[in-house]
Design an enzyme around this catalytic site. Sequence first.
Site, mmCIF file in Angstrom:
data_model
loop_
_atom_site.group_PDB
_atom_site.id
_atom_site.type_symbol
_atom_site.label_atom_id
_atom_site.label_comp_id
_atom_site.label_asym_id
_atom_site.label_seq_id
_atom_site.Cartn_x
_atom_site.Cartn_y
_atom_site.Cartn_z
ATOM 1 N N HIS A 280 5.853 -0.622 -2.478
ATOM 2 C CA HIS A 280 5.458 0.106 -3.865
ATOM 3 C C HIS A 280 5.498 1.637 -3.587
ATOM 4 O O HIS A 280 4.799 2.395 -4.293
ATOM 5 C CB HIS A 280 4.238 -0.393 -4.254
ATOM 6 N N ASN B 282 0.863 -1.301 -0.004
ATOM 7 C CA ASN B 282 -0.052 0.022 0.034
ATOM 8 C C ASN B 282 0.976 1.260 0.098
ATOM 9 O O ASN B 282 2.071 1.385 0.761
ATOM 10 C CB ASN B 282 -0.815 -0.057 1.201
ATOM 11 N N VAL B 283 0.346 2.206 -0.550
ATOM 12 C CA VAL B 283 1.190 3.377 -0.866
ATOM 13 C C VAL B 283 0.533 4.555 0.147
ATOM 14 O O VAL B 283 1.002 5.678 0.344
ATOM 15 C CB VAL B 283 1.051 3.965 -2.342
ATOM 16 N N THR C 252 -4.369 -9.043 0.460
ATOM 17 C CA THR C 252 -3.912 -8.868 -0.952
ATOM 18 C C THR C 252 -4.358 -10.069 -1.921
ATOM 19 O O THR C 252 -4.513 -11.230 -1.387
ATOM 20 C CB THR C 252 -2.413 -8.954 -0.753
ATOM 21 N N SER C 253 -4.496 -9.671 -3.012
ATOM 22 C CA SER C 253 -4.915 -10.654 -4.037
ATOM 23 C C SER C 253 -3.823 -11.466 -4.700
ATOM 24 O O SER C 253 -3.930 -12.408 -5.259
ATOM 25 C CB SER C 253 -5.499 -9.885 -5.393
ATOM 26 N N ALA D 45 -10.255 -7.625 7.610
ATOM 27 C CA ALA D 45 -9.199 -7.356 8.548
ATOM 28 C C ALA D 45 -9.363 -6.857 9.832
ATOM 29 O O ALA D 45 -8.846 -6.993 10.778
ATOM 30 C CB ALA D 45 -8.012 -6.799 7.550
HETATM 31 C C1 BV8 Z 1 8.078 -4.593 -12.321
HETATM 32 C C2 BV8 Z 1 1.692 1.828 -6.544
HETATM 33 C C3 BV8 Z 1 9.622 -5.055 -14.038
HETATM 34 C C4 BV8 Z 1 0.880 2.517 -7.511
HETATM 35 C C5 BV8 Z 1 1.492 -0.625 -7.329
HETATM 36 C C6 BV8 Z 1 6.191 -11.004 -12.984
HETATM 37 C C7 BV8 Z 1 7.554 -10.404 -12.544
HETATM 38 C C8 BV8 Z 1 7.807 -9.044 -12.482
HETATM 39 C C9 BV8 Z 1 6.869 -8.237 -12.849
HETATM 40 C C10 BV8 Z 1 5.598 -8.758 -13.485
HETATM 41 C C11 BV8 Z 1 5.458 -10.210 -13.543
HETATM 42 N N1 BV8 Z 1 4.200 -10.404 -14.045
HETATM 43 C C12 BV8 Z 1 3.798 -8.936 -14.413
HETATM 44 C C13 BV8 Z 1 4.392 -8.119 -14.234
HETATM 45 C C14 BV8 Z 1 4.235 -6.778 -14.310
HETATM 46 C C15 BV8 Z 1 3.476 -6.097 -13.089
HETATM 47 C C16 BV8 Z 1 2.548 -7.021 -12.431
HETATM 48 O O1 BV8 Z 1 2.746 -7.627 -11.605
HETATM 49 N N2 BV8 Z 1 1.397 -6.996 -13.020
HETATM 50 C C17 BV8 Z 1 0.657 -7.663 -12.742
HETATM 51 C C18 BV8 Z 1 -0.981 -6.819 -12.421
HETATM 52 C C19 BV8 Z 1 0.110 -9.024 -13.540
HETATM 53 N N3 BV8 Z 1 4.583 -5.738 -12.044
HETATM 54 C C20 BV8 Z 1 5.146 -4.606 -12.178
HETATM 55 O O2 BV8 Z 1 4.885 -3.835 -13.172
HETATM 56 C C21 BV8 Z 1 6.053 -4.335 -11.136
HETATM 57 N N4 BV8 Z 1 7.384 -3.949 -11.690
HETATM 58 O O3 BV8 Z 1 7.936 -5.729 -12.553
HETATM 59 O O4 BV8 Z 1 9.113 -4.028 -12.935
HETATM 60 C C22 BV8 Z 1 10.980 -4.299 -14.496
HETATM 61 C C23 BV8 Z 1 12.173 -5.172 -14.260
HETATM 62 C C24 BV8 Z 1 13.385 -4.559 -14.616
HETATM 63 C C25 BV8 Z 1 13.386 -3.193 -15.155
HETATM 64 C C26 BV8 Z 1 12.095 -2.363 -15.407
HETATM 65 C C27 BV8 Z 1 10.911 -2.864 -14.863
HETATM 66 C C28 BV8 Z 1 5.793 -3.112 -10.274
HETATM 67 C C29 BV8 Z 1 4.401 -3.383 -9.519
HETATM 68 C C30 BV8 Z 1 4.209 -2.384 -8.499
HETATM 69 C C31 BV8 Z 1 2.905 -1.453 -9.292
HETATM 70 N N5 BV8 Z 1 2.599 -0.500 -8.211
HETATM 71 N N6 BV8 Z 1 1.144 0.487 -6.373
HETATM 72 C C32 BV8 Z 1 -0.206 3.071 -6.893
HETATM 73 O O5 BV8 Z 1 -0.832 2.569 -5.851
HETATM 74 O O6 BV8 Z 1 -0.669 3.990 -7.492
HETATM 75 S S1 BV8 Z 1 0.686 -2.083 -7.440
HETATM 76 C C33 BV8 Z 1 -0.847 -1.748 -6.469
HETATM 77 O O7 BV8 Z 1 -1.475 -2.964 -6.818
HETATM 78 C C34 BV8 Z 1 -0.963 -1.211 -5.120
HETATM 79 O O8 BV8 Z 1 0.317 -1.343 -4.636
HETATM 80 C C35 BV8 Z 1 -1.881 -2.411 -4.724
HETATM 81 O O9 BV8 Z 1 -1.442 -2.706 -3.560
HETATM 82 C C36 BV8 Z 1 -1.734 -3.553 -5.484
HETATM 83 C C37 BV8 Z 1 -2.778 -4.284 -5.666
HETATM 84 O O10 BV8 Z 1 -2.499 -5.485 -5.099
HETATM 85 P P1 BV8 Z 1 -3.345 -5.844 -3.697
HETATM 86 O O11 BV8 Z 1 -2.696 -4.940 -2.647
HETATM 87 O O12 BV8 Z 1 -3.103 -7.130 -3.462
HETATM 88 O O13 BV8 Z 1 -4.949 -5.167 -3.870
HETATM 89 P P2 BV8 Z 1 -5.940 -5.895 -4.760
HETATM 90 O O14 BV8 Z 1 -7.244 -4.798 -5.001
HETATM 91 O O15 BV8 Z 1 -5.633 -6.328 -5.867
HETATM 92 O O16 BV8 Z 1 -6.680 -6.910 -3.575
HETATM 93 C C38 BV8 Z 1 -7.216 -6.530 -2.572
HETATM 94 C C39 BV8 Z 1 -7.411 -7.660 -1.863
HETATM 95 O O17 BV8 Z 1 -7.928 -7.301 -0.397
HETATM 96 C C40 BV8 Z 1 -8.451 -8.697 -2.189
HETATM 97 O O18 BV8 Z 1 -7.880 -9.917 -2.391
HETATM 98 C C41 BV8 Z 1 -9.782 -8.624 -1.673
HETATM 99 O O19 BV8 Z 1 -10.310 -9.773 -1.641
HETATM 100 C C42 BV8 Z 1 -9.251 -8.243 -0.211
HETATM 101 N N7 BV8 Z 1 -9.921 -7.329 0.743
HETATM 102 C C43 BV8 Z 1 -10.798 -6.648 0.400
HETATM 103 N N8 BV8 Z 1 -11.676 -5.798 1.380
HETATM 104 C C44 BV8 Z 1 -10.851 -6.699 2.565
HETATM 105 C C45 BV8 Z 1 -9.898 -7.657 1.840
HETATM 106 N N9 BV8 Z 1 -9.298 -8.216 2.811
HETATM 107 C C46 BV8 Z 1 -9.402 -8.074 4.300
HETATM 108 N N10 BV8 Z 1 -10.310 -7.264 4.847
HETATM 109 C C47 BV8 Z 1 -10.862 -6.626 4.053
HETATM 110 N N11 BV8 Z 1 -11.958 -5.606 4.681
#
Ligand code: BV8
Length: 242
Positions: free
Chosen positions: A120, A101-102, A190-191, A233
């Site tokens: 992040h 989280n940011v 986290t997803s 949570a």
């Molecule tokens: C990079 C900042 C490469 C911005 C964010 C394999 C290896 C490496 C990279 C990749 C790879 N495959 C794909 C990639 C690329 C990409 C990626 O992962 N894409 C995904 C979507 C497939 N990764 C990247 O680009 C990363 N960089 O790999 O660089 C590189 C290498 C060399 C040179 C140059 C480059 C960078 C990733 C960082 C992105 N930035 N945030 C901003 O926030 O503005 S990520 C962003 O997503 C947030 O941080 C957020 O936290 C995150 C989403 O994930 P979650 O936190 O899990 O949130 P989400 O909404 O998905 O899920 C919420 C969960 O909570 C759910 O499960 C829900 O059920 C649950 N929930 C809801 N309510 C509750 C609850 N649980 C409990 N209680 C509740 N009340």
Amino acid sequence: MNSSELRTASDLISKASRVVSFSGAGLSAESGVATFRDANTQGVWTKFDPMKLASPQGFQDDPKLVIDWYADRRRYVAQAQPNAAHVALASRGEMQHITQNVDDLLIRAGVDPDILIQLHGTIASDHCHDLCGYEEAINLSDPPSLHACPRCGGSMRPSVVWFGESLLPEAWNKAEQACIECDVLLVIGTSAEVYPAAGLLDLSKSNGATIIIVNTESSGASHLADLELTGNAGEIIPHLLR
Ligand code: BV8
Ligand code: ZN
């Protein structure tokens, strides 16, 4: 989630010598900060894809749109309050906290910034996109609009890691070390779909950690769980850490 699972999880945590939390957007959901998966609950941004806006390409294509999106998110975060899960995590000074989280809710709940690893980055500061090194803290309730770097004239942007950008080596190395060395990894809201962050969960498991997951639904980490507690949570974490 039944009470015996809660008791088992709470016992595992109290007996562990090293507990690390690993959190995602679900940790802040009960504070009213939209998660990425249901980011569309944030009204005005329903027509935009966070994956596009949170990227260098998105910033290059339409810097004003991206900065306005962050300004809107910053105002949301500013009026949000840490929830009971943030407060419970902050009460455990011996734990280390890794978050994707940011937002600044864990810090506002009292977590010492020295034991918090923001994988992040943070929405609470800006830095120069042209990497001259200039950075500035942001007033989240009165966020800046698109503006130039005062030092080099480049563009200022939020100090978060965008999709397609590398994670900061220092944060990554600290998080890797913590995941390798911990006995229990408490995975919250986290997803587990964003890499390389989600890869830390496999690393921790393969180094012998017990994985306890707290989530409202199953996730990309469910296959790694030794225990999976389904629920909010804000309700479960205080019970686990009391
Ligand atoms: C990079 C900042 C490469 C911005 C964010 C394999 C290896 C490496 C990279 C990749 C790879 N495959 C794909 C990639 C690329 C990409 C990626 O992962 N894409 C995904 C979507 C497939 N990764 C990247 O680009 C990363 N960089 O790999 O660089 C590189 C290498 C060399 C040179 C140059 C480059 C960078 C990733 C960082 C992105 N930035 N945030 C901003 O926030 O503005 S990520 C962003 O997503 C947030 O941080 C957020 O936290 C995150 C989403 O994930 P979650 O936190 O899990 O949130 P989400 O909404 O998905 O899920 C919420 C969960 O909570 C759910 O499960 C829900 O059920 C649950 N929930 C809801 N309510 C509750 C609850 N649980 C409990 N209680 C509740 N009340
Ligand atoms: Zn600059």
